[in-house]
Design an enzyme around this catalytic site. Sequence first.
Site, PDB file in Angstrom:
ATOM      1  N   ASP A 341       0.863  -1.178   0.000  1.00 22.64           N
ATOM      2  CA  ASP A 341       0.000   0.000   0.000  1.00 22.64           C
ATOM      3  C   ASP A 341       0.896   1.223   0.000  1.00 22.64           C
ATOM      4  O   ASP A 341       2.029   1.162   0.470  1.00 22.64           O
ATOM      5  CB  ASP A 341      -0.821   0.045   1.290  1.00 22.64           C
ATOM      6  N   ASP A 640      -4.673  -3.384   5.118  1.00 22.46           N
ATOM      7  CA  ASP A 640      -5.113  -2.939   6.436  1.00 22.46           C
ATOM      8  C   ASP A 640      -6.623  -3.052   6.637  1.00 22.46           C
ATOM      9  O   ASP A 640      -7.093  -3.226   7.731  1.00 22.46           O
ATOM     10  CB  ASP A 640      -4.637  -1.506   6.713  1.00 22.46           C
ATOM     11  N   ASP A 644      -9.350  -6.243   2.552  1.00 23.70           N
ATOM     12  CA  ASP A 644      -8.042  -6.732   2.113  1.00 23.70           C
ATOM     13  C   ASP A 644      -7.815  -8.182   2.516  1.00 23.70           C
ATOM     14  O   ASP A 644      -6.898  -8.832   2.022  1.00 23.70           O
ATOM     15  CB  ASP A 644      -6.908  -5.888   2.728  1.00 23.70           C
TER      16      ASP A 644
HETATM   17  P1  ATP Z   1      -3.357   2.953   0.010  1.00 23.62           P
HETATM   18  O1  ATP Z   1      -4.049   1.779  -0.569  1.00 23.62           O
HETATM   19  O2  ATP Z   1      -2.144   3.359  -0.674  1.00 23.62           O
HETATM   20  O3  ATP Z   1      -3.166   2.876   1.479  1.00 23.62           O
HETATM   21  P2  ATP Z   1      -5.389   4.604   0.591  1.00 23.62           P
HETATM   22  O4  ATP Z   1      -5.725   3.560   1.592  1.00 23.62           O
HETATM   23  O5  ATP Z   1      -4.989   5.913   1.082  1.00 23.62           O
HETATM   24  O6  ATP Z   1      -4.329   4.102  -0.345  1.00 23.62           O
HETATM   25  P3  ATP Z   1      -8.045   4.870   0.212  1.00 23.62           P
HETATM   26  O7  ATP Z   1      -8.056   5.117   1.662  1.00 23.62           O
HETATM   27  O8  ATP Z   1      -8.773   3.702  -0.365  1.00 23.62           O
HETATM   28  O9  ATP Z   1      -6.599   4.765  -0.327  1.00 23.62           O
HETATM   29  O10 ATP Z   1      -8.508   6.197  -0.449  1.00 23.62           O
HETATM   30  C1  ATP Z   1      -8.852   6.258  -1.793  1.00 23.62           C
HETATM   31  C2  ATP Z   1      -9.394   7.619  -2.095  1.00 23.62           C
HETATM   32  O11 ATP Z   1     -10.541   7.862  -1.299  1.00 23.62           O
HETATM   33  C3  ATP Z   1      -8.423   8.742  -1.773  1.00 23.62           C
HETATM   34  O12 ATP Z   1      -7.645   9.052  -2.869  1.00 23.62           O
HETATM   35  C4  ATP Z   1      -9.332   9.876  -1.430  1.00 23.62           C
HETATM   36  O13 ATP Z   1      -9.721  10.564  -2.599  1.00 23.62           O
HETATM   37  C5  ATP Z   1     -10.542   9.193  -0.845  1.00 23.62           C
HETATM   38  N1  ATP Z   1     -10.515   9.219   0.601  1.00 23.62           N
HETATM   39  C6  ATP Z   1      -9.560   8.724   1.399  1.00 23.62           C
HETATM   40  N2  ATP Z   1      -9.877   8.877   2.689  1.00 23.62           N
HETATM   41  C7  ATP Z   1     -11.065   9.497   2.713  1.00 23.62           C
HETATM   42  C8  ATP Z   1     -11.950   9.930   3.745  1.00 23.62           C
HETATM   43  N3  ATP Z   1     -11.655   9.743   5.017  1.00 23.62           N
HETATM   44  N4  ATP Z   1     -13.085  10.529   3.390  1.00 23.62           N
HETATM   45  C9  ATP Z   1     -13.398  10.695   2.104  1.00 23.62           C
HETATM   46  N5  ATP Z   1     -12.626  10.312   1.093  1.00 23.62           N
HETATM   47  C10 ATP Z   1     -11.470   9.731   1.368  1.00 23.62           C
END
Ligand code: ATP
Length: 901
Positions: A341, A640, A644
Amino acid sequence: MALPDPAVSAPDDTSTVSWHAETAAAVAQHLEVDTAAGLSDEEAARRLLEHGPNQLSAVPGRPAWKRFADQLIQPLVLVLIGAGVVTAGLGEGVDSSVIFAVVLLNAGIGYWQEAKAEGALAALARSVATPVTVRRGGHRQQMDASQLVPGDIVLLAAGDRVPADLRLFLEHELHTDESMLTGESLPVAKHTDVLPADTLLAERLNMAYAGATVVAGQGCGLVIATGDATETGRIADLIASAPELATPLTRKMATFSNWLLWAIGGLALLTAGVGLLRGESAFEMFMAAVALAVGAIPEGLPAAVTVTLAIGVARMAKRRAIIRRLAAVETLGSTTVICSDKTGTLTENAMTVHALLCAGRHYAVSGHGYNPEGDIRLDEQPAGIAGALREALVAGALCNDASLARSGQHWKITGDPTEAALLVAARKGKLEEHTLQALFPRQDVLPFDATRQYMATAHAGDAGQIIYIKGALEKLLPRCVDRLDEHGQSVPFAIAEIEAAARSLAEQGMRVLLLARRLNRPGAALNDDSLHDLTLLGLAGMIDPPRKAAISAIRNCHSAGIRVKMITGDHAVTALAIAAQIGIDARQALTGRELAELDEAALAVAAHATDVFARVEPEQKLRLVRALQARGEVVAMTGDGVNDAPALKQANIGIAMGRGGTEVAKEAAAMVLTDDNFASIEAAVEEGRGVWDNLVKFITWTLPTNFGEGLVIVAAILFGSTLPITPLQILWINMSTAVLLGLPLAFEPIERGIMRRAPRRLETPVLDAALIRRIVLVSILLLAGSFGLFLWELKQGHTLPEARTVAVNVFVMVEMLYLFNCRSLTRSFWSLGLFSNLWVWGGIGSMALLQLLLTYWPPLNRVFQTAPIGWQEWGEIFAVGIASSLLIGLEKYWSHARHSA
Ligand code: ATP
């Protein structure tokens, strides 16, 4: 329909209450807690003293006698027991008692090693804390689940493990998996209504029981029972599951030992037959067959493998990787691809809003980290907080479940860093979330979800309901119909302009969130379908710096022949920018949408060729793992979230985040990182390679003893000579050298340059041709040295016990010197540093002492039929040892030179 329960009088008297048949308010009253504020810290401390920590008492696993008995019913041990019984029948009291003593000692050592390895694994598994979010003293806080007490208010989110028995009083789309309690594996939808008192446990939908997992949604519940008082505590048998100690290698070893047993059995029969034909006595031949059986079988091997793996587990724990399945230690060294990730593993997951794009203007936000000191500027001047900018900040602060608190010099956050960053940004615009929450109380929420990629909340406003939404641009921009301008008026907008602005932020490595709102009729449903006709408020661009340690770890992985692939939910442009910063050289990213269109064959090709995967939904990770595995890769995959889990299970090594990961992910994983840091994966791979090296060293060192002993016996019978070593002496050599000389190899430090080798292929045999040649050479040297000196001593007129003592000492001497050779499979021992593994010296010292006792101490002389020998004999033994070492050293040098030529 609150049913006052006559049995309930005090909060402590809770055993007879039908919690599901009470209203939430009545439950709160019984437990003497205000659901809005939670317990005070003092009251919680008092209750903790009264009820004890929220832990299940340890449940006894397999009884000790059974574990011990299991050590005895192994094929080899049964052969030894059989030999002991027959020797006793033949009137050889000493021999048979020594054989039985060895059987018991061996079983004892096996039992002890197994118990220690199991205990260590279980303790490590427990050391990964289970954090829970509770409301206490009016604040949300995170604490360890063991601190929960009845009356606590627990906040549940997807991926959590329910930490205690709860009566739910608030929920949103809450679904739990209660299979561990009810056997039913379909998710159960929860509610908060009162149920009839006679509702069965599995149907109490307003309750969440300890051990269940939250598969979707959010909820709030009152703790009604903790620890052993929970429903799970009552069926504690379910919890007593010992960690699995068998690994692919130990299974291979067991098969190898069994195979060897038959081969040696056949050989024993054959040689005994030859002996009988030559006119030897049946008794002599039986003893020779016994000697062959006990000598040639590497009885200590499976236990030594388990111990070496367990030592690897301890080393990895020091480098912040907690192993949950022993087999992972072996596989780690063979990893060819690490899928990681981005957020939190390759980056710090310390989000800071740096840019806001509202009403066509570009605002810069100053300040660092979560410290809300800083301001919002437009063209270097402090910006007026009004219109679209103000609404965007309000949306960010209200559509938010994080919280911010000062602790000394630092600011601590609870909840999602992306959301905490928005709270900080709002405070920099002088908008404080608590005030906003009081002005616009929250009525409903659609929590963030990695598949949905946005979050929405409904609030009571002056002119009806306001819905605030924040999330990924692609998901929300198509739903926007207008935007706010700097005066707060709605105006039309050009999609291309917004997309270009978002792209320019992403190119700087920023995560971009779109903020929007919608004015609703009061009471309208909040769901995915109702979120259309949105008004765009602005874009927030936040930076999340790459972890410094990750940069060098990636470099190391590359030089170790391991590909690193970034799999992220973030936008492709952001992902590529971060990839470039951390040293993943990728020109293009494959997005989740593109990935969905590929069939399995095309995906296998794309998965191999691409290093950055963006906007990937958690469910797609499973396909990716399979695609990589289809090409023969050994895949380590991080995760996480609750979604997943399938990918973590499928990967050769599933890796969960100890801090930011959900309980579900941790349970599906083979390894948990306590610091969520990519560098710890690289460290674990390095340790995995080291452990494998040490295993091979041990095997290369130990097998010649067994083969040498076998050869000595077979040769003696074939040449019609007296046995140069008796079965008892063979047992002595095997037992003492395996522990004192063999085990120190498990502590060999990792060799330099281990991360410059290519990964070991899983299917390659443990021993390659070069090592097999070395093992054969050493076995022959042992045969020649001990047999030769034995015959020589007899010829010199020494007694049989003296000649045998010399033969035994030759074995031990060659083994001791060969141990130095085995400290590295390719390099000479002096280049390793003579004292870099002090265990080796400790082992050699103790072994030398034991040999002196065996040679000179009369009681041991009597039992083992040995006799004191003189200086000259020692000189001869030493000369054989040195000559053998030189020959083995030359072979190693030659083999290495040929290999590297
Ligand atoms: P990775 O897989 O690298 O850990 P990530 O877990 O940060 O990535 P996600 O958390 O799935 O990815 O987030 C994907 C998208 O969702 C982000 O690019 C953002 O635009 C949106 N996002 C992330 N967190 C939030 C939140 N708390 N509220 C609303 N939108 C969010």
